[in-house]
Design a protein around this motif. Structure first.
Motif, PDB file in Angstrom:
ATOM      1  N   ALA A 121     -40.206  15.225 -16.929  1.00 36.43           N
ATOM      2  CA  ALA A 121     -38.994  15.969 -17.297  1.00 36.43           C
ATOM      3  C   ALA A 121     -39.160  16.543 -18.696  1.00 36.43           C
ATOM      4  O   ALA A 121     -39.892  16.008 -19.523  1.00 36.43           O
ATOM      5  N   ARG A 122     -38.496  17.653 -18.937  1.00 37.12           N
ATOM      6  CA  ARG A 122     -38.420  18.207 -20.294  1.00 37.12           C
ATOM      7  C   ARG A 122     -37.023  17.935 -20.815  1.00 37.12           C
ATOM      8  O   ARG A 122     -36.034  18.175 -20.129  1.00 37.12           O
ATOM      9  N   LYS A 180     -34.899   8.515 -11.381  1.00 34.77           N
ATOM     10  CA  LYS A 180     -35.230   9.203 -10.127  1.00 34.77           C
ATOM     11  C   LYS A 180     -34.075  10.093  -9.685  1.00 34.77           C
ATOM     12  O   LYS A 180     -34.288  11.230  -9.251  1.00 34.77           O
ATOM     13  N   HIS A 181     -32.849   9.597  -9.810  1.00 32.40           N
ATOM     14  CA  HIS A 181     -31.671  10.396  -9.443  1.00 32.40           C
ATOM     15  C   HIS A 181     -31.569  11.649 -10.315  1.00 32.40           C
ATOM     16  O   HIS A 181     -31.345  12.754  -9.803  1.00 32.40           O
ATOM     17  N   ASP A 183     -31.986  26.553 -14.043  1.00 28.71           N
ATOM     18  CA  ASP A 183     -31.867  25.412 -13.138  1.00 28.71           C
ATOM     19  C   ASP A 183     -31.827  24.070 -13.875  1.00 28.71           C
ATOM     20  O   ASP A 183     -31.955  23.014 -13.277  1.00 28.71           O
ATOM     21  N   ALA A 184     -31.630  24.117 -15.185  1.00 32.52           N
ATOM     22  CA  ALA A 184     -31.605  22.896 -15.980  1.00 32.52           C
ATOM     23  C   ALA A 184     -30.248  22.206 -15.879  1.00 32.52           C
ATOM     24  O   ALA A 184     -29.226  22.845 -15.665  1.00 32.52           O
ATOM     25  N   GLY A 185     -30.276  20.897 -16.055  1.00 32.52           N
ATOM     26  CA  GLY A 185     -29.034  20.143 -16.168  1.00 32.52           C
ATOM     27  C   GLY A 185     -28.580  20.189 -17.614  1.00 32.52           C
ATOM     28  O   GLY A 185     -29.391  20.032 -18.523  1.00 32.52           O
ATOM     29  N   ASP A 221     -32.185  16.106  -9.324  1.00 29.33           N
ATOM     30  CA  ASP A 221     -31.292  17.246  -9.569  1.00 29.33           C
ATOM     31  C   ASP A 221     -31.910  18.300 -10.479  1.00 29.33           C
ATOM     32  O   ASP A 221     -31.632  19.481 -10.344  1.00 29.33           O
ATOM     33  N   CYS A 222     -32.735  17.871 -11.436  1.00 27.39           N
ATOM     34  CA  CYS A 222     -33.300  18.837 -12.384  1.00 27.39           C
ATOM     35  C   CYS A 222     -34.516  18.247 -13.092  1.00 27.39           C
ATOM     36  O   CYS A 222     -34.615  17.043 -13.249  1.00 27.39           O
TER      37      CYS A 222
END
Length: 192
Positions: A144-145, A107-108, A75-77, A112-113
């Protein structure tokens, strides 16, 4: 718990047999990742989940990160650096006129990811240098990672760039809050 066998199977399906140094990296990553705990609301978490993988062109950095993504982070971008910066600039344009448009971009991205792969990380102009520093720091602060591949060690990013001294804070942040791994070896996977 993550197991290197899953990654090796995914590579094998593609007809890829990693070399010794690539297998060492995968083992190293899985060991580091086993200590990672996602940030929880109201808790101070100092575990590092970010990765900066660097090495010569053709060593298989992209291939390895894609294999990790397919194995554990579906599910990563995933972005090429140029594509990532184009998205950031587009969103900055959309959010212009708002207070702190860069925070709105963060934030955007997080909507998503929560895991973001950035391939071919490179800093070549002052605009990107100033944006990316704040961006990766804010993404990290918000949980986030970031998993990044680059041809350059962080200390050599934006080398000899205009007003590079302003980018040194970003380099220090990467050195402090990312696992940094140098992928060595002699085989050029572009030739395969």
């Amino acid at each position: 718990m993550k197991d290197i066998k899953v990654v090796l199977e995914n590579l094998s399906i593609q007809g890829i047999k990693p070399d010794y140094d690539q297998i060492l990296f995968l083992k190293w990553f899985i060991e580091q990742d086993s200590h990672y705990q996602p940030q929880k609301f109201f808790s101070k978490n100092d575990s590092i989940g970010n990765l900066y993988l660097w090495g010569p062109v053709g060593r298989g950095k992209t291939m390895l990160l894609q294999a990790l993504q397919k194995s554990y982070f579906s599910d990563a971008g995933q972005f090429h650096f140029i594509e990532f910066m184009q998205l950031v600039h587009k969103k900055l344009s959309e959010f212009s006129g708002n207070s702190d448009p860069l925070l709105k971009v963060v934030k955007h991205l997080l909507s998503d990811c929560r895991i973001i792969f950035i391939d071919e990380f490179q800093i070549e102009d002052i605009t990107d240098a100033m944006i990316i520093g704040t961006l990766i720091q804010e993404l990290s602060k918000k949980g986030a990672r970031l998993l990044i591949s680059s041809n350059s060690h962080p200390d050599n990013l934006y080398k000899d760039g205009l007003q590079r001294d302003k980018f040194l804070k970003t380099i220090n942040f990467i050195n402090k809050y990312f696992f940094i791994h140098h992928l060595v070896g002699i085989e050029d996977y572009r030739l395969k």
